[in-house]
Scaffold this motif. Structure first.
Motif, PDB file in Angstrom:
ATOM      1  N   TRP A  80       0.836  -1.107  -0.087  1.00 54.69           N
ATOM      2  CA  TRP A  80       0.098   0.167   0.076  1.00 54.69           C
ATOM      3  C   TRP A  80       0.865   1.139   0.031  1.00 54.69           C
ATOM      4  CZ3 TRP A  80      -4.502   0.031  -1.810  1.00 54.69           C
ATOM      5  CH2 TRP A  80      -5.488  -0.889  -1.572  1.00 54.69           C
ATOM      6  N   PHE A  83       1.786   1.733  -3.491  1.00 55.16           N
ATOM      7  CA  PHE A  83       0.841   2.405  -4.207  1.00 55.16           C
ATOM      8  C   PHE A  83       0.431   4.139  -3.987  1.00 55.16           C
ATOM      9  CE2 PHE A  83      -3.894   3.623  -3.865  1.00 55.16           C
ATOM     10  CZ  PHE A  83      -4.267   3.307  -5.242  1.00 55.16           C
ATOM     11  N   LYS A  87       1.251   5.831  -7.321  1.00 52.76           N
ATOM     12  CA  LYS A  87       0.198   6.021  -7.934  1.00 52.76           C
ATOM     13  C   LYS A  87      -0.565   7.288  -7.420  1.00 52.76           C
ATOM     14  CE  LYS A  87       0.511   2.152 -10.342  1.00 52.76           C
ATOM     15  NZ  LYS A  87       0.943   2.166 -11.689  1.00 52.76           N
ATOM     16  N   VAL A  98      -1.682   6.202   6.667  1.00 60.89           N
ATOM     17  CA  VAL A  98      -2.622   5.769   5.769  1.00 60.89           C
ATOM     18  C   VAL A  98      -2.591   4.186   5.673  1.00 60.89           C
ATOM     19  CG1 VAL A  98      -3.981   5.618   3.840  1.00 60.89           C
ATOM     20  CG2 VAL A  98      -3.255   7.832   4.748  1.00 60.89           C
ATOM     21  N   GLN A 101      -4.017   1.806   8.094  1.00 60.15           N
ATOM     22  CA  GLN A 101      -5.386   1.476   7.877  1.00 60.15           C
ATOM     23  C   GLN A 101      -5.408   0.356   6.958  1.00 60.15           C
ATOM     24  OE1 GLN A 101      -8.306   4.930   8.074  1.00 60.15           O
ATOM     25  NE2 GLN A 101      -6.356   6.116   8.244  1.00 60.15           N
ATOM     26  N   LEU A 102      -4.911   0.592   5.877  1.00 62.45           N
ATOM     27  CA  LEU A 102      -5.017   0.007   4.613  1.00 62.45           C
ATOM     28  C   LEU A 102      -4.575  -1.442   4.736  1.00 62.45           C
ATOM     29  CD1 LEU A 102      -4.154   2.466   2.008  1.00 62.45           C
ATOM     30  CD2 LEU A 102      -6.469   1.284   2.044  1.00 62.45           C
ATOM     31  N   ILE A 105      -7.136  -4.445   5.379  1.00 57.42           N
ATOM     32  CA  ILE A 105      -8.375  -4.856   4.417  1.00 57.42           C
ATOM     33  C   ILE A 105      -8.076  -6.173   4.218  1.00 57.42           C
ATOM     34  CG2 ILE A 105      -9.304  -4.283   2.310  1.00 57.42           C
ATOM     35  CD1 ILE A 105      -9.739  -2.017   3.995  1.00 57.42           C
ATOM     36  N   LYS A 106      -9.208  -6.987   4.162  1.00 61.12           N
ATOM     37  CA  LYS A 106      -8.987  -8.288   3.888  1.00 61.12           C
ATOM     38  C   LYS A 106      -9.699  -8.539   2.663  1.00 61.12           C
ATOM     39  CE  LYS A 106      -9.173  -9.583   9.040  1.00 61.12           C
ATOM     40  NZ  LYS A 106      -8.594  -8.040   9.131  1.00 61.12           N
ATOM     41  N   SER A 107      -8.785  -9.198   1.784  1.00 60.98           N
ATOM     42  CA  SER A 107      -9.084  -9.879   0.406  1.00 60.98           C
ATOM     43  C   SER A 107      -7.905 -10.099  -0.253  1.00 60.98           C
ATOM     44  CB  SER A 107      -9.758  -8.680  -0.319  1.00 60.98           C
ATOM     45  OG  SER A 107      -9.608  -8.954  -1.772  1.00 60.98           O
ATOM     46  N   LYS A 109      -7.383 -11.489  -3.028  1.00 60.11           N
ATOM     47  CA  LYS A 109      -7.212 -11.104  -4.482  1.00 60.11           C
ATOM     48  C   LYS A 109      -6.876  -9.797  -4.623  1.00 60.11           C
ATOM     49  CE  LYS A 109      -9.644 -10.583  -8.828  1.00 60.11           C
ATOM     50  NZ  LYS A 109     -10.710 -11.094  -9.973  1.00 60.11           N
ATOM     51  N   LEU A 110      -7.515  -8.727  -3.539  1.00 60.68           N
ATOM     52  CA  LEU A 110      -7.066  -7.420  -3.620  1.00 60.68           C
ATOM     53  C   LEU A 110      -5.581  -7.244  -3.900  1.00 60.68           C
ATOM     54  CD1 LEU A 110      -7.510  -4.323  -3.306  1.00 60.68           C
ATOM     55  CD2 LEU A 110      -7.751  -4.479  -0.927  1.00 60.68           C
ATOM     56  N   MET A 113      -3.588  -8.788  -6.972  1.00 56.54           N
ATOM     57  CA  MET A 113      -4.059  -7.651  -7.942  1.00 56.54           C
ATOM     58  C   MET A 113      -3.129  -6.263  -7.812  1.00 56.54           C
ATOM     59  SD  MET A 113      -5.306  -9.796 -10.086  1.00 56.54           S
ATOM     60  CE  MET A 113      -5.892  -8.448 -11.554  1.00 56.54           C
ATOM     61  N   LEU A 114      -3.212  -5.877  -6.429  1.00 60.87           N
ATOM     62  CA  LEU A 114      -2.338  -4.584  -6.230  1.00 60.87           C
ATOM     63  C   LEU A 114      -0.875  -4.802  -6.548  1.00 60.87           C
ATOM     64  CD1 LEU A 114      -2.793  -1.672  -4.986  1.00 60.87           C
ATOM     65  CD2 LEU A 114      -2.012  -2.831  -2.615  1.00 60.87           C
ATOM     66  N   LYS A 116       0.364  -6.890  -8.682  1.00 58.11           N
ATOM     67  CA  LYS A 116       0.720  -6.898 -10.170  1.00 58.11           C
ATOM     68  C   LYS A 116       0.372  -5.476 -10.662  1.00 58.11           C
ATOM     69  CE  LYS A 116      -1.972  -9.064 -14.044  1.00 58.11           C
ATOM     70  NZ  LYS A 116      -3.013  -9.674 -14.455  1.00 58.11           N
ATOM     71  N   HIS A 117      -0.474  -4.832 -10.315  1.00 57.76           N
ATOM     72  CA  HIS A 117      -0.637  -3.343 -10.806  1.00 57.76           C
ATOM     73  C   HIS A 117       0.718  -2.507 -10.408  1.00 57.76           C
ATOM     74  CE1 HIS A 117      -2.894   0.382 -11.509  1.00 57.76           C
ATOM     75  NE2 HIS A 117      -2.737   0.693 -10.426  1.00 57.76           N
TER      76      HIS A 117
ATOM     77  N   LEU B  88      -7.438  -2.769 -11.135  1.00 54.23           N
ATOM     78  CA  LEU B  88      -7.147  -3.950 -10.668  1.00 54.23           C
ATOM     79  C   LEU B  88      -7.739  -5.265 -11.133  1.00 54.23           C
ATOM     80  CD1 LEU B  88      -6.462  -3.602  -6.762  1.00 54.23           C
ATOM     81  CD2 LEU B  88      -5.157  -2.980  -8.823  1.00 54.23           C
ATOM     82  N   PHE B  90     -10.665  -5.831 -11.235  1.00 52.59           N
ATOM     83  CA  PHE B  90     -11.789  -6.772 -10.668  1.00 52.59           C
ATOM     84  C   PHE B  90     -12.998  -6.709 -11.885  1.00 52.59           C
ATOM     85  CE2 PHE B  90     -11.400  -7.617  -6.025  1.00 52.59           C
ATOM     86  CZ  PHE B  90     -10.071  -7.224  -5.818  1.00 52.59           C
ATOM     87  N   GLN B 101     -15.289  -2.670   2.947  1.00 50.10           N
ATOM     88  CA  GLN B 101     -14.182  -2.073   3.900  1.00 50.10           C
ATOM     89  C   GLN B 101     -13.228  -1.218   3.766  1.00 50.10           C
ATOM     90  OE1 GLN B 101     -11.669  -5.910   4.997  1.00 50.10           O
ATOM     91  NE2 GLN B 101     -13.115  -7.001   3.318  1.00 50.10           N
TER      92      GLN B 101
END
Lengths: 218, 218
Positions: A80, A83, A87, A98, A101-102, A105-107, A109-110, A113-114, A116-117, B88, B90, B101
């Motif tokens: 993060w 990012f 970005k 920040v 906090q980030l 986050i539970k995912s 895939k998120l 993909m982040l 990869k991005h 990303l 999705f 979230q």
DNA sequence: ACAAATTTTTAGATTTGACTAAAATTTTTT
DNA sequence: AAAAAATTTTAGTCAAATCTAAAAATTTGT
């Protein structure tokens, strides 16, 4: 895992310097900005869940499972941060709060993909290495730019010479803390460097290079 | 504001259909997946904080302040949805849970810069409008693609004809739910359309266009 | 209109994470 | 090696957000 549990695990990880070190209740309390008695309670809970090894009055260490969890949180935090800097134009010193906090986050895939991005970065904007999905990461070391081998990349983490003219030079050439610098080539003759920064190629003298600290990997 | 408070405010907003509607305790309980008695307690708290107008047994409405808070949460949620789809990869039906979230992350700069990074989008991947920073937003309406005026853009939200050949056509032309479609031009002669989708220009027949629903703004 | 059904609120209990004060253990000092 | 100091744990509260059970108010049905 609750938010609070994750914070404890992360702090135990950092205080234990990555792994083995046993961590004291007081140290955790200070970092968590809470009281030692609250820490005792939470440690007991983490211990029951198998995240830490704990014997009364003897401090804690992360279990294998706990370490895995810690690394996944550190990974999220650092991705993060990349990012935010790459970005969203945050500067390296604005990202921590920040990302704090980030990182919760539970995912899965998120994060995949982040990653990869962002082009699968290996270092965050403070020069710290980003653990892989499976929890491995390279050690990072601090080096003066003129000592960085050709073909390596690092994050600018500080200056040796902090005189106004030098800082002005950096500013004029848009070199800032947190920037990623790739060493393209080095001139034998005068030690001057050909570097790539923000996708732009520039040439800098040995004098400049020997006053800039990078954090590099391996 | 706690996470739970934010969830309540958002749900009251949605149940009140944007503004005026008064919302019942039971309806909130159902959406929050909690018991009416818990809702009563929370409503009392939100009322004390000035977020909702509340008289016992009479249901709640958002106060002016509460509406502002609700819109800021909706804004965050929808911006994150755009990010997940556009950056990303999705698909439109995977974003909700994660955005749920992300919408609670507290940082004004984060949202401002995210908005900028995304090119100040006005619509999310479900075709719903994104409130501006000050809380204004355009109404969105559902239209068949062949009825969308030239120069307008919309989000693909459904099909009229769901026969396999039509769906196969959409798939082949990489048109999916959640995609943003911009109407560049329309041929008077046969009603065929020149559209832009994912930055690619394509031409489609009136027959296709009259079976695709878009959600457009204004 | 008034009894029945439904909705909403109150009262009292529970859980999570933190707190204070005091007790237990370990470490340091002499 | 005891006494003093520091650290850590336990015991008992507290606040937030939830729950169950029961009471109060409103709405519905005849």
């Amino acid at each position: 895992m609750t938010l609070s549990e994750e914070d404890y695990i992360k702090i135990i990880y950092h205080l234990g310097k990555g792994e083995q070190g046993t961590v004291s209740t007081n140290a955790i309390a200070e970092k968590m900005e809470t009281k030692p008695s609250s820490v005792s309670d939470m440690i007991k809970k983490l211990s029951e869940k198998g995240l830490v090894n704990y014997k009364k009055y003897q401090g804690v260490t992360l279990s294998e499972y706990g370490l895995k969890v810690a690394l996944s949180i550190v990974r999220k935090h650092r991705l993060w941060e990349v990012f935010l800097v790459e970005k969203l134009e945050f500067s390296w010193d604005e990202v921590h709060e920040v990302a704090e906090q980030l990182e919760h986050i539970k995912s899965e895939k998120l994060i995949d993909m982040l990653d990869k991005h962002l082009g699968f970065p290996q270092i965050d904007p403070h020069g710290d290495p980003i653990p892989s999905k499976s929890g491995e990461f390279k050690k990072s070391i601090k080096r003066l730019l003129n000592e960085v081998p050709i073909g390596k990349e690092g994050i600018c983490i500080g200056v040796k010479d902090s005189s106004p003219p030098f800082l002005k030079f950096l500013d004029k050439n848009k070199i800032a803390l947190g920037d990623s610098i790739f060493v393209v080539d080095k001139e034998e003759f005068d030690g001057s460097l050909h570097i790539k920064i923000r996708d732009i190629d520039i040439r800098i003298s040995d004098q400049i290079a020997s006053n800039l600290y990078l954090r590099i990997i391996e």
